[in-house]
Design an enzyme around this catalytic site. Structure first.
Site, PDB file in Angstrom:
ATOM      1  N   ASP A   9       0.877  -1.172   0.000  1.00 15.85           N
ATOM      2  CA  ASP A   9       0.000   0.000   0.000  1.00 15.85           C
ATOM      3  C   ASP A   9       0.916   1.223   0.000  1.00 15.85           C
ATOM      4  OD1 ASP A   9      -2.341   1.527   0.104  1.00 15.85           O
ATOM      5  OD2 ASP A   9      -2.241   1.650   2.285  1.00 15.85           O
ATOM      6  N   GLU A  70      -1.902  -1.221  -5.731  1.00 17.29           N
ATOM      7  CA  GLU A  70      -3.165  -0.647  -6.203  1.00 17.29           C
ATOM      8  C   GLU A  70      -2.900   0.106  -7.495  1.00 17.29           C
ATOM      9  OE1 GLU A  70      -5.776   0.428  -2.236  1.00 17.29           O
ATOM     10  OE2 GLU A  70      -4.687   2.024  -3.226  1.00 17.29           O
ATOM     11  N   ASP A 145      -2.672   0.628   6.706  1.00 20.67           N
ATOM     12  CA  ASP A 145      -1.864   0.452   5.498  1.00 20.67           C
ATOM     13  C   ASP A 145      -1.417  -1.000   5.337  1.00 20.67           C
ATOM     14  OD1 ASP A 145      -1.833   3.286   4.827  1.00 20.67           O
ATOM     15  OD2 ASP A 145      -0.530   3.523   6.566  1.00 20.67           O
TER      16      ASP A 145
END
Length: 170
Positions: A9, A70, A145
């Site tokens: 992340d 992501e 996170d």
């Protein structure tokens, strides 16, 4: 033999990472996790260098089969989007230099894989991942996170076999 998958992340102040071991496509076990904390007092270029150095060391030590991030999304603040994009670039480069395959999933895809709904809150992701992997430490406020990183790794563990099938059909 188990595959080691790393979820990341990305962030410009905190970068959460998590490793899972996957056996027989369905058995997922947590391996290790942590976060890289970057000082807001440091210039952005120094933070990117620290991020690159630390993630490179972790990648070299753990040698995962895949790294999962992501996909880029647009924040309300364009500067935040640009800075996060540069952090993602640093992470992509670190993995690429070690010949580690990189996969990207939309945030809602990772949330759906972990929680069952793509619009889940960070707290819902945190709670579900902690229950699925039996890691109580993830429930601490500052571990969102890491939970997101686990969700990304789990998402890839579930979807990777279908990506291979899709490639074979093309």
């Amino acid at each position: 033999m188990a595959d080691l998958i790393m979820g990341i992340d990305p962030g410009t102040l905190v970068c959460g990472y998590a490793f899972i071991r996957v056996e027989n496509r369905y058995q997922i076990q947590p391996h290790s996790f942590g976060k890289i904390k970057l000082s807001q007092k440091q210039a952005l270029s120094h933070r990117y260098r620290q991020l690159f150095t630390e993630i490179s060391t972790i990648l070299q030590r753990e040698a995962p089969k895949a790294v999962v991030l992501e996909t880029q999304y647009v924040h309300k603040n364009p500067q935040s989007t640009i800075k996060l994009g540069m952090a993602r670039g640093v992470l992509l480069l670190a993995a690429s230099l070690q010949d580690i395959s990189v996969f990207e999933y939309a945030p809602n895809t990772a949330k759906k894989a972990a929680v069952g709904k793509g619009n889940a809150s960070k707290q819902q992701v945190q709670l579900m991942v902690s229950k699925l992997l039996n890691i109580q430490d993830l429930l601490a406020d500052d571990n969102e996170d890491i939970a997101d990183a686990f969700a990304l790794a789990m998402c890839h563990a579930h979807l990777a076999p279908y990506q291979d099938l899709k490639k074979s059909l093309l």
